[in-house]
Scaffold this active site. Structure first.
Site, PDB file in Angstrom:
ATOM      1  N   GLN A  16       0.837  -1.220   0.065  1.00 46.98           N
ATOM      2  CA  GLN A  16       0.109  -0.190  -0.099  1.00 46.98           C
ATOM      3  C   GLN A  16       0.835   1.262  -0.077  1.00 46.98           C
ATOM      4  O   GLN A  16       0.365   2.253  -0.550  1.00 46.98           O
ATOM      5  CB  GLN A  16      -1.059   0.152   1.058  1.00 46.98           C
ATOM      6  CG  GLN A  16      -0.982  -0.544   2.400  1.00 46.98           C
ATOM      7  CD  GLN A  16      -1.677   0.086   3.606  1.00 46.98           C
ATOM      8  OE1 GLN A  16      -2.602   0.888   2.831  1.00 46.98           O
ATOM      9  NE2 GLN A  16      -1.332  -0.097   4.620  1.00 46.98           N
ATOM     10  N   ILE A  17       1.865   1.445   0.674  1.00 43.59           N
ATOM     11  CA  ILE A  17       2.794   2.501   0.451  1.00 43.59           C
ATOM     12  C   ILE A  17       3.283   2.417  -0.922  1.00 43.59           C
ATOM     13  O   ILE A  17       3.380   3.739  -1.307  1.00 43.59           O
ATOM     14  CB  ILE A  17       4.140   2.514   1.367  1.00 43.59           C
ATOM     15  CG1 ILE A  17       3.496   2.534   3.045  1.00 43.59           C
ATOM     16  CG2 ILE A  17       5.035   3.593   1.344  1.00 43.59           C
ATOM     17  CD1 ILE A  17       4.572   2.306   4.120  1.00 43.59           C
ATOM     18  N   ARG A  95       3.288  -6.744  11.173  1.00 40.37           N
ATOM     19  CA  ARG A  95       3.294  -7.443  12.382  1.00 40.37           C
ATOM     20  C   ARG A  95       1.969  -8.390  12.493  1.00 40.37           C
ATOM     21  O   ARG A  95       0.780  -7.992  12.268  1.00 40.37           O
ATOM     22  CB  ARG A  95       3.140  -6.770  13.611  1.00 40.37           C
ATOM     23  CG  ARG A  95       3.363  -7.139  14.879  1.00 40.37           C
ATOM     24  CD  ARG A  95       3.738  -5.810  15.824  1.00 40.37           C
ATOM     25  NE  ARG A  95       3.477  -5.935  17.176  1.00 40.37           N
ATOM     26  CZ  ARG A  95       4.026  -5.035  18.298  1.00 40.37           C
ATOM     27  NH1 ARG A  95       4.689  -3.839  17.780  1.00 40.37           N
ATOM     28  NH2 ARG A  95       3.848  -5.383  19.446  1.00 40.37           N
ATOM     29  N   ARG A 101       6.852  -7.324  19.301  1.00 34.95           N
ATOM     30  CA  ARG A 101       7.769  -6.657  18.666  1.00 34.95           C
ATOM     31  C   ARG A 101       9.251  -7.037  18.501  1.00 34.95           C
ATOM     32  O   ARG A 101       9.774  -7.167  17.345  1.00 34.95           O
ATOM     33  CB  ARG A 101       8.019  -5.278  19.290  1.00 34.95           C
ATOM     34  CG  ARG A 101       8.654  -4.059  18.584  1.00 34.95           C
ATOM     35  CD  ARG A 101       8.765  -2.640  19.299  1.00 34.95           C
ATOM     36  NE  ARG A 101       9.676  -1.749  18.551  1.00 34.95           N
ATOM     37  CZ  ARG A 101       9.493  -1.008  17.539  1.00 34.95           C
ATOM     38  NH1 ARG A 101       8.216  -0.949  17.048  1.00 34.95           N
ATOM     39  NH2 ARG A 101      10.291  -0.475  16.995  1.00 34.95           N
ATOM     40  N   ASN A 134       9.464  -1.660   8.982  1.00 37.05           N
ATOM     41  CA  ASN A 134       9.401  -1.579  10.491  1.00 37.05           C
ATOM     42  C   ASN A 134       9.973  -2.880  10.977  1.00 37.05           C
ATOM     43  O   ASN A 134       9.831  -3.869  10.278  1.00 37.05           O
ATOM     44  CB  ASN A 134       8.171  -1.298  11.269  1.00 37.05           C
ATOM     45  CG  ASN A 134       7.843   0.202  11.334  1.00 37.05           C
ATOM     46  OD1 ASN A 134       8.680   1.009  11.436  1.00 37.05           O
ATOM     47  ND2 ASN A 134       6.699   0.506  10.873  1.00 37.05           N
ATOM     48  N   ASP A 162       6.826  11.225  11.239  1.00 40.05           N
ATOM     49  CA  ASP A 162       6.450  11.462  12.534  1.00 40.05           C
ATOM     50  C   ASP A 162       6.796  12.918  12.894  1.00 40.05           C
ATOM     51  O   ASP A 162       5.884  13.744  13.385  1.00 40.05           O
ATOM     52  CB  ASP A 162       7.252  10.925  13.546  1.00 40.05           C
ATOM     53  CG  ASP A 162       7.271   9.423  13.280  1.00 40.05           C
ATOM     54  OD1 ASP A 162       6.108   8.771  13.795  1.00 40.05           O
ATOM     55  OD2 ASP A 162       8.417   8.950  13.102  1.00 40.05           O
ATOM     56  N   ARG A 165       3.462  14.753  11.313  1.00 43.08           N
ATOM     57  CA  ARG A 165       2.309  14.589  12.434  1.00 43.08           C
ATOM     58  C   ARG A 165       2.496  15.515  13.507  1.00 43.08           C
ATOM     59  O   ARG A 165       1.520  16.126  13.820  1.00 43.08           O
ATOM     60  CB  ARG A 165       2.389  13.113  12.827  1.00 43.08           C
ATOM     61  CG  ARG A 165       2.167  11.908  11.867  1.00 43.08           C
ATOM     62  CD  ARG A 165       2.108  10.640  12.377  1.00 43.08           C
ATOM     63  NE  ARG A 165       1.759   9.631  11.612  1.00 43.08           N
ATOM     64  CZ  ARG A 165       1.934   8.079  11.747  1.00 43.08           C
ATOM     65  NH1 ARG A 165       3.010   7.923  12.595  1.00 43.08           N
ATOM     66  NH2 ARG A 165       1.368   7.198  10.982  1.00 43.08           N
ATOM     67  N   HIS A 190      11.806   5.135  15.712  1.00 46.01           N
ATOM     68  CA  HIS A 190      10.345   5.625  15.089  1.00 46.01           C
ATOM     69  C   HIS A 190       9.457   4.334  15.673  1.00 46.01           C
ATOM     70  O   HIS A 190       9.456   3.318  15.354  1.00 46.01           O
ATOM     71  CB  HIS A 190      10.399   5.359  13.488  1.00 46.01           C
ATOM     72  CG  HIS A 190       9.098   4.831  12.945  1.00 46.01           C
ATOM     73  ND1 HIS A 190       8.098   6.027  12.912  1.00 46.01           N
ATOM     74  CD2 HIS A 190       8.445   3.817  12.687  1.00 46.01           C
ATOM     75  CE1 HIS A 190       7.131   5.506  12.448  1.00 46.01           C
ATOM     76  NE2 HIS A 190       7.205   4.227  12.158  1.00 46.01           N
TER      77      HIS A 190
HETATM   78  P1  NAX Z   1       1.970  -3.700   2.854  1.00 45.48           P
HETATM   79  O1  NAX Z   1       1.872  -5.205   3.583  1.00 45.48           O
HETATM   80  O2  NAX Z   1       0.916  -3.214   2.155  1.00 45.48           O
HETATM   81  O3  NAX Z   1       3.328  -4.132   1.780  1.00 45.48           O
HETATM   82  C1  NAX Z   1       4.402  -4.440   2.005  1.00 45.48           C
HETATM   83  C2  NAX Z   1       4.741  -5.050   0.912  1.00 45.48           C
HETATM   84  O4  NAX Z   1       6.237  -5.513   0.942  1.00 45.48           O
HETATM   85  C3  NAX Z   1       4.212  -6.370   0.476  1.00 45.48           C
HETATM   86  O5  NAX Z   1       3.578  -6.233  -1.095  1.00 45.48           O
HETATM   87  C4  NAX Z   1       5.127  -7.471   0.379  1.00 45.48           C
HETATM   88  O6  NAX Z   1       4.798  -8.507  -0.539  1.00 45.48           O
HETATM   89  C5  NAX Z   1       6.621  -6.927   0.189  1.00 45.48           C
HETATM   90  N1  NAX Z   1       7.539  -7.360   0.960  1.00 45.48           N
HETATM   91  C6  NAX Z   1       7.677  -8.022   2.043  1.00 45.48           C
HETATM   92  N2  NAX Z   1       8.861  -8.610   2.207  1.00 45.48           N
HETATM   93  C7  NAX Z   1       9.712  -8.069   0.985  1.00 45.48           C
HETATM   94  C8  NAX Z   1      10.974  -8.251   0.716  1.00 45.48           C
HETATM   95  N3  NAX Z   1      11.760  -9.058   1.434  1.00 45.48           N
HETATM   96  N4  NAX Z   1      11.333  -7.798  -0.332  1.00 45.48           N
HETATM   97  C9  NAX Z   1      10.444  -6.918  -1.082  1.00 45.48           C
HETATM   98  N5  NAX Z   1       9.192  -6.813  -0.938  1.00 45.48           N
HETATM   99  C10 NAX Z   1       8.722  -7.348   0.300  1.00 45.48           C
HETATM  100  O7  NAX Z   1       2.921  -2.764   3.932  1.00 45.48           O
HETATM  101  P2  NAX Z   1       2.679  -1.197   3.820  1.00 45.48           P
HETATM  102  O8  NAX Z   1       1.649  -0.764   4.557  1.00 45.48           O
HETATM  103  O9  NAX Z   1       3.096  -0.767   2.452  1.00 45.48           O
HETATM  104  O10 NAX Z   1       3.878  -0.911   4.716  1.00 45.48           O
HETATM  105  C11 NAX Z   1       5.225  -1.247   4.587  1.00 45.48           C
HETATM  106  C12 NAX Z   1       6.290  -1.309   5.710  1.00 45.48           C
HETATM  107  O11 NAX Z   1       6.256   0.266   6.212  1.00 45.48           O
HETATM  108  C13 NAX Z   1       5.939  -1.833   7.050  1.00 45.48           C
HETATM  109  O12 NAX Z   1       7.149  -2.651   7.468  1.00 45.48           O
HETATM  110  C14 NAX Z   1       5.182  -0.651   8.148  1.00 45.48           C
HETATM  111  O13 NAX Z   1       5.354  -1.203   9.227  1.00 45.48           O
HETATM  112  C15 NAX Z   1       6.085   0.181   7.770  1.00 45.48           C
HETATM  113  N6  NAX Z   1       5.620   1.754   7.927  1.00 45.48           N
HETATM  114  C16 NAX Z   1       6.474   2.628   8.358  1.00 45.48           C
HETATM  115  C17 NAX Z   1       6.442   3.828   8.704  1.00 45.48           C
HETATM  116  C18 NAX Z   1       7.612   4.703   8.973  1.00 45.48           C
HETATM  117  O14 NAX Z   1       7.207   5.919   9.330  1.00 45.48           O
HETATM  118  N7  NAX Z   1       8.704   4.202   9.059  1.00 45.48           N
HETATM  119  C19 NAX Z   1       5.010   4.569   8.211  1.00 45.48           C
HETATM  120  C20 NAX Z   1       4.005   3.475   7.747  1.00 45.48           C
HETATM  121  C21 NAX Z   1       4.298   2.103   7.994  1.00 45.48           C
HETATM  122  O15 NAX Z   1       3.896   1.576   9.178  1.00 45.48           O
END
Ligand code: NAX
Length: 331
Positions: A16-17, A95, A101, A134, A162, A165, A190
Site C-alpha cells: 500500500q505504501i 506484525r 515487537r 519496520n 512523525d 504529524r 520510530h
Molecule cells: P504492505 O503489507 O501493504 O506492503 C508490504 C509489501 O512488501 C508487500 O507487497 C510484501 O509482499 C512486500 N515485501 C515483504 N517482504 C519483502 C521483501 N523481502 N522484499 C521485497 N518486498 C517485500 O505494507 P505497507 O503498508 O506498504 O507498509 C510497509 C512497511 O512500512 C511496513 O513495515 C510498515 O510497518 C512500515 N511503515 C513505516 C512507517 C514509518 O514511518 N517508518 C510508517 C508507515 C508504515 O507503518
C-alpha cells in the site's frame, strides 16, 4: 546538459505504501521536475505479489508520466538494486496477530541482511538507502552493517512522517497553518518511545510555549498523539498509514538532496556520531541539516532540557535493546 536518469529501487512496491509512493516519484515530487527516473520495482518471489506488481507497473505505464524513463519488475536482488542511485526499503513483513515487537524484529531482520549485501554488491557506489519497513531504525542498522563498502552516512531511516504529524498537531492546537511550525525534531526511535521535541520547535519563529501555554497538553496529549498516531490511523481506516507514509518518504528524500532552509532542520534517523550521548552507530532520529554540497550534519547545539534528555534516553534504551535482539545479524 541534461542530467542523467536517476535509478530508484523500491522494495515492497506492490504494497500500500508503494501504491501511494510510486506515482509521486514518477511525477517528479521526489527528485524535481527535470529529473527523469527509472524505477526498479522489487517484490518477494510469490505469485500473488508478483502479479500485483505487474498490475502496479501497468498502471504506472498508463499514467504516461513524462519523467518516467522506464521500469523493471523483479524479485531478484541483483536486478533490483543493480546500478541504483537510491534504494528505498519499504517492504517488510507486517506484525501478525499476537506477535511481539521482538518477534517482528527477528522476522524482518534477515530481509535487511540480504538487501544490505545486495546493495553493497550491485548498487552504484554512492547509492543512498532509506528504510521505511519496520522496525525501520534497526532494519537500517542491519542493512548498513551488511553493506560493508558503502559509507555509513548513506543509510537513514524515516521519521519524517512523525515530524509531519507533530507539526500538524501543534498547528491545530495553535490555530495556525502547519507551515508556520518549524524546527520540529523527532528524537530517537520510530516507535511509541519517540520524542517529538516541542521545547525546541517554533511557531511563527517563536517558542511553542509563547502560543501554546498549556504545558500539560504538550507533555501529555501532544506527545502521546504523535507517538500513537499510527495506531489511530489503523483504528480509523482498518489499514496502516500509506498515503502519509509515502508523502513522508517523498519529503525525506527531497530534503536530503536539497539544502535545508536557513535556521530550520529536519528529523532524520541517521547513524549516531555520539552526539547527545547516543551510542555511536545506532540509527537514531536527530535534527539534521543538509549542506549545500549535499552532505548532512546532525545539529549539535540544540538545548535539550532534562525532560527532553530523559525522553531521548528512554528511546535510545529501546534502540539498544532492539540491537541486542538482532546482534548476530550485524556482520
Ligand atoms: P504492505 O503489507 O501493504 O506492503 C508490504 C509489501 O512488501 C508487500 O507487497 C510484501 O509482499 C512486500 N515485501 C515483504 N517482504 C519483502 C521483501 N523481502 N522484499 C521485497 N518486498 C517485500 O505494507 P505497507 O503498508 O506498504 O507498509 C510497509 C512497511 O512500512 C511496513 O513495515 C510498515 O510497518 C512500515 N511503515 C513505516 C512507517 C514509518 O514511518 N517508518 C510508517 C508507515 C508504515 O507503518
Amino acid at each position: 546538459m541534461s542530467k542523467s536518469v536517476i535509478h530508484v529501487a523500491v522494495t515492497g512496491a506492490a504494497g500500500q505504501i508503494g501504491y501511494a509512493l510510486l506515482p509521486r516519484i514518477a511525477s517528479g515530487a521526489m527528485f524535481g521536475p527535470e529529473r527523469k527516473v527509472f524505477l526498479h520495482l522489487v517484490e518477494i518471489p510469490h505469485e500473488k505479489a508478483l502479479a500485483a506488481l505487474q498490475g502496479v507497473a501497468m498502471e504506472l505505464q498508463d499514467c504516461a508520466f513524462p519523467l518516467l524513463d522506464g521500469m523493471l519488475c523483479t524479485s531478484d536482488l541483483e536486478q533490483g538494486f543493480g546500478d541504483c542511485d537510491w534504494a528505498l526499503l519499504v517492504g517488510a513483513k507486517p506484525r501478525g496477530p499476537g506477535m511481539e515487537r521482538n518477534d517482528l524484529i527477528k522476522e524482518n531482520g534477515p530481509i535487511f541482511t540480504g538487501q544490505g549485501k545486495a546493495i553493497n554488491d550491485f548498487a552504484k557506489k554512492g547509492c543512498r538507502t532509506v528504510v521505511v519497513g519496520n522496525p525501520c531504525n534497526t532494519n537500517a542498522l542491519i542493512a548498513m552493517h551488511n553493506a560493508k563498502d558503502m559509507p555509513r552516512e548513506a543509510f537513514s531511516a524515516m521519521t519524517r512522517l512523525d515530524e509531519n504529524r507533530a507539526k500538524a498537531q501543534l498547528a491545530e492546537k495553535a490555530g495556525v497553518h502547519h507551515t508556520k511550525v518549524t524546527n520540529m525534531a523527532i528524537w530517537g526511535n520510530h516507535s511509541a518511545t519517540q520524542y517529538p521535541d516541542f521545547e525546541n520547535a517554533l511557531i511563527d519563529g517563536k517558542p511553542v510555549a509563547d502560543t501554546i501555554a498549556d504545558r500539560a497538553w504538550l507533555e501529555g496529549d501532544f506527545i502521546k498523539t504523535v507517538q500513537q498516531r499510527g495506531a489511530a490511523i489503523i483504528k480509523a481506516r482498518g489499514l496502516s498509514s500509506a498515503l502519509s507514509a509515502a508523502n513522508g518518504l517523498v519529503d525525506h528524500v527531497r530534503d536530503l538532496v536539497n539544502p535545508t532552509e536557513k535556521g530550520d532542520w529536519r528529523s532524520v534517523a541517521v547513524p549516531s556520531d555520539g552526539s547527545y550521548g547516543v551510542p555511536e552507530g545506532l540509527i537514531c532520529s536527530f535534527p539534521v541539516r543538509v549542506k549545500k554540497d549535499g552532505g548532512y550534519k546532525i545539529v549539535k547545539d540544540v538545548d535539550l532540557s532534562d525532560f527532553g534528555r530523559e525522553k531521548l534516553a528512554a528511546s535510545v534504551a529501546e534502540l539498544e535493546h532492539e540491537r541486542s535482539v538482532i546482534a548476530e545479524l550485524l556482520a
